[in-house]
Design a protein around this motif. Structure first.
Motif, PDB file in Angstrom:
ATOM      1  N   GLY A 312       0.796  -1.219   0.000  1.00 57.31           N
ATOM      2  CA  GLY A 312       0.000   0.000   0.000  1.00 57.31           C
ATOM      3  C   GLY A 312       0.823   1.261   0.000  1.00 57.31           C
ATOM      4  O   GLY A 312       0.351   2.331  -0.416  1.00 57.31           O
ATOM      5  N   GLY A 315       2.143   3.578  -3.506  1.00 59.40           N
ATOM      6  CA  GLY A 315       1.468   4.685  -4.173  1.00 59.40           C
ATOM      7  C   GLY A 315       0.890   4.345  -5.526  1.00 59.40           C
ATOM      8  O   GLY A 315       0.750   5.215  -6.387  1.00 59.40           O
ATOM      9  N   ILE A 316       0.514   3.085  -5.743  1.00 60.64           N
ATOM     10  CA  ILE A 316      -0.043   2.697  -7.038  1.00 60.64           C
ATOM     11  C   ILE A 316      -1.557   2.884  -7.023  1.00 60.64           C
ATOM     12  O   ILE A 316      -2.225   2.556  -6.047  1.00 60.64           O
ATOM     13  N   SER A 317      -2.096   3.417  -8.120  1.00 58.27           N
ATOM     14  CA  SER A 317      -3.522   3.707  -8.149  1.00 58.27           C
ATOM     15  C   SER A 317      -4.161   3.473  -9.513  1.00 58.27           C
ATOM     16  O   SER A 317      -5.376   3.368  -9.607  1.00 58.27           O
ATOM     17  N   GLN A 318      -3.363   3.374 -10.582  1.00 57.19           N
ATOM     18  CA  GLN A 318      -3.890   3.207 -11.925  1.00 57.19           C
ATOM     19  C   GLN A 318      -3.484   1.844 -12.489  1.00 57.19           C
ATOM     20  O   GLN A 318      -2.481   1.265 -12.069  1.00 57.19           O
ATOM     21  N   HIS A 321       0.093   1.398 -13.346  1.00 53.14           N
ATOM     22  CA  HIS A 321       0.968   1.198 -12.191  1.00 53.14           C
ATOM     23  C   HIS A 321       0.997  -0.280 -11.790  1.00 53.14           C
ATOM     24  O   HIS A 321       2.061  -0.839 -11.502  1.00 53.14           O
ATOM     25  N   ALA A 346      -5.525  -4.102  -5.491  1.00 56.70           N
ATOM     26  CA  ALA A 346      -6.466  -3.440  -6.410  1.00 56.70           C
ATOM     27  C   ALA A 346      -7.896  -3.547  -5.886  1.00 56.70           C
ATOM     28  O   ALA A 346      -8.667  -2.584  -5.962  1.00 56.70           O
ATOM     29  N   LEU A 349      -8.245  -1.119  -3.103  1.00 54.27           N
ATOM     30  CA  LEU A 349      -8.302   0.256  -3.602  1.00 54.27           C
ATOM     31  C   LEU A 349      -9.734   0.662  -3.950  1.00 54.27           C
ATOM     32  O   LEU A 349     -10.106   1.837  -3.811  1.00 54.27           O
ATOM     33  N   LYS A 350     -10.534  -0.309  -4.358  1.00 56.55           N
ATOM     34  CA  LYS A 350     -11.930  -0.039  -4.735  1.00 56.55           C
ATOM     35  C   LYS A 350     -12.907  -0.418  -3.623  1.00 56.55           C
ATOM     36  O   LYS A 350     -14.123  -0.447  -3.848  1.00 56.55           O
ATOM     37  N   HIS A 367     -14.092  -2.718 -12.832  1.00 54.91           N
ATOM     38  CA  HIS A 367     -12.672  -2.351 -12.760  1.00 54.91           C
ATOM     39  C   HIS A 367     -11.799  -3.403 -13.442  1.00 54.91           C
ATOM     40  O   HIS A 367     -10.678  -3.667 -12.995  1.00 54.91           O
ATOM     41  N   TYR A 370      -7.831  -3.302 -14.144  1.00 56.35           N
ATOM     42  CA  TYR A 370      -6.877  -3.577 -13.065  1.00 56.35           C
ATOM     43  C   TYR A 370      -6.493  -5.058 -13.061  1.00 56.35           C
ATOM     44  O   TYR A 370      -5.310  -5.405 -12.930  1.00 56.35           O
TER      45      TYR A 370
END
Length: 435
Positions: A312, A315-318, A321, A346, A349-350, A367, A370
């Motif tokens: 976590g 800093g990955i979000s896309q 990444h 992932a 993140l959602k 999503h 991802y």
């Protein structure tokens, strides 16, 4: 990395947060694998077992004595048993199948062979396809086999080719067990698969054409023109089917591995000696792989656990990444747990859970990019190093024992992975995840 059988990967207990200093044995082992065969070949040949065992013991003792997490290491030990049963049985069975090709191996024939290998990898797995096809690949190019023949075979057959079905590569099978529909990966990853395989084979064709034209036509015909297509040892396809079917067995524990060993023994005992002789079959390559991966399995545990605890903070979000992070780490770590680590991240993140069937369905629908990114990264980047996926090292060992050209650890990366494979994978990432 190792391409372990995914069914048992998460049965090792709660993941701990290890001291990052204990990642050093893993780095040291990788450094030894990379440098000692080149700088100190005799020392490595006589002592690689001790080096792998000693470094692995450091990590094991840290978990057992320092962290009181013997269950974690016991689980990893069983993963290793599953891995070596799988890859070892495939090695033995493939060694009993002798495929003889017809005529000379032109660049077009070689390119078609790689494409067929990429397709086959989705039916019998990258390990199965690699063990089945590497010896014919060596024979059909015997008069001009060079380092790039080894590298491109690993790129296509041992890695990139197997991203279309859960059978193809262990990370995808993990996704299947978590609820990803069997054909979902095929439908979603096919464009990227075709792009990657097409680009790699195109580069190979250009290089192979130069190599082909450099050899006088008379020598080419004398070496390969008299051979006819023939497959010997057909009964071993039955043993191969048993191994592949056993992969799907979850209960009772140990039955899968027992069936694989039985298939290997049955194949070895029923294969005629001339077929083994024609394949120059010996147990040398699998013994080497067994020792080295015993050390790798043990030393990689602190690295994997530290990654999972601190994923976590990356800093990955896309999706892009996730593609790059899961890919780069799959090049040096086991791609199956790396896949799960980033896929779980992932989901988190959602605000979803990977162990909830409804959440899995929602995630794939809303999503999906991802999941595609993690799938492609984990499978494709396994080709970046020899240790990125289990078949890679097996292919290298077989080529080495065949006494033909194979690049050393650094040459493979510097001459082929970085200048050829990496730009193609970067192109795939840009084309499919730039938005």
């Amino acid at each position: 990395m190792a391409g372990t059988l995914p069914i048992t990967l998460l049965g090792a207990g709660t993941v701990l947060d290890p001291n990052p200093l204990f990642i050093i044995p893993f780095a040291a082992l990788l450094l030894c694998i990379a440098t000692m065969p080149l700088l100190l070949p005799k020392v490595w040949e006589h002592h690689f077992k001790k080096i792998a065992f000693g470094l692995g013991l450091v990590a094991a003792l840290y978990y057992v004595v320092g962290l009181h997490a013997g269950g974690r290491m016991l689980g990893v030990a069983w993963e290793y048993v599953s891995f070596i049963s799988f890859i070892g049985s495939l090695f033995v069975v493939a060694g009993g199948i002798h495929i003889r090709t017809k005529g000379e191996a032109t660049p077009s024939v070689n390119a078609l062979y790689l494409i067929v290998g990429a397709i086959l990898a989705n039916l019998v797995g990258t390990t199965g396809a690699s063990m089945l096809l590497i010896r014919p690949w060596i024979r059909m190019n015997k008069y001009r086999f060079t380092t790039f023949h080894t590298a491109f075979f690993i790129f296509v057959v041992s890695n990139v080719g197997g991203c279309l079905t859960p059978i193809g590569d262990p990370p995808l099978f993990l996704g299947y067990l978590k609820g990803v529909p069997f054909w979902w990966v095929t439908a979603k990853c096919l464009p990227a698969w075709a792009t990657a395989v097409g680009c790699i084979v195109a580069v190979f064709y250009a290089l192979d054409r130069v190599n082909f034209l450099a050899a006088p036509k008379k020598i080419r015909e004398m070496q390969t023109g008299h051979e006819e297509f023939k497959i010997e040892g057909l009964r071993n396809f039955g043993w191969l089917a048993i191994i592949l079917a056993a992969v799907f067995l979850k209960q009772p524990p140990g039955l899968r591995e027992v069936l694989m060993v039985i298939a290997a023994v049955g194949s070895y005992k029923t294969t005629r000696r001339p077929i083994h002789d024609a394949n120059h079959f010996s147990f040398g390559p699998i013994k080497e792989v067994a020792w080295l991966f015993a050390g790798i399995f043990a030393t990689m545990v602190p690295a994997l656990d530290y990654l999972e605890c601190h994923a976590g903070a990356l800093g990955i979000s896309q999706p892009i990444h996730f593609y790059w992070f899961s890919g780069v780490l799959s090049g040096v770590l086991d791609n199956a747990p790396t896949y799960l680590t980033f896929l779980t991240a992932a989901f988190g993140l959602k605000g979803l859970k990977i162990d909830d069937a409804a959440d899995v369905a929602q995630f794939l629908q809303q999503h999906g990019p991802y999941a595609i990114a993690v799938s492609l990264g984990s499978v494709f980047f396994g080709a970046m190093t020899y240790i990125g996926n289990g078949p890679n090292f097996m292919v290298k060992a077989i080529v080495d024992h065949s006494k033909v050209h194979t690049p050393n650890f650094f040459l493979y990366i510097i001459r082929y992975s970085i200048p050829v494979l990496l730009p193609i994978l970067a192109l795939v990432g840009w084309m499919f995840f730039r938005k």
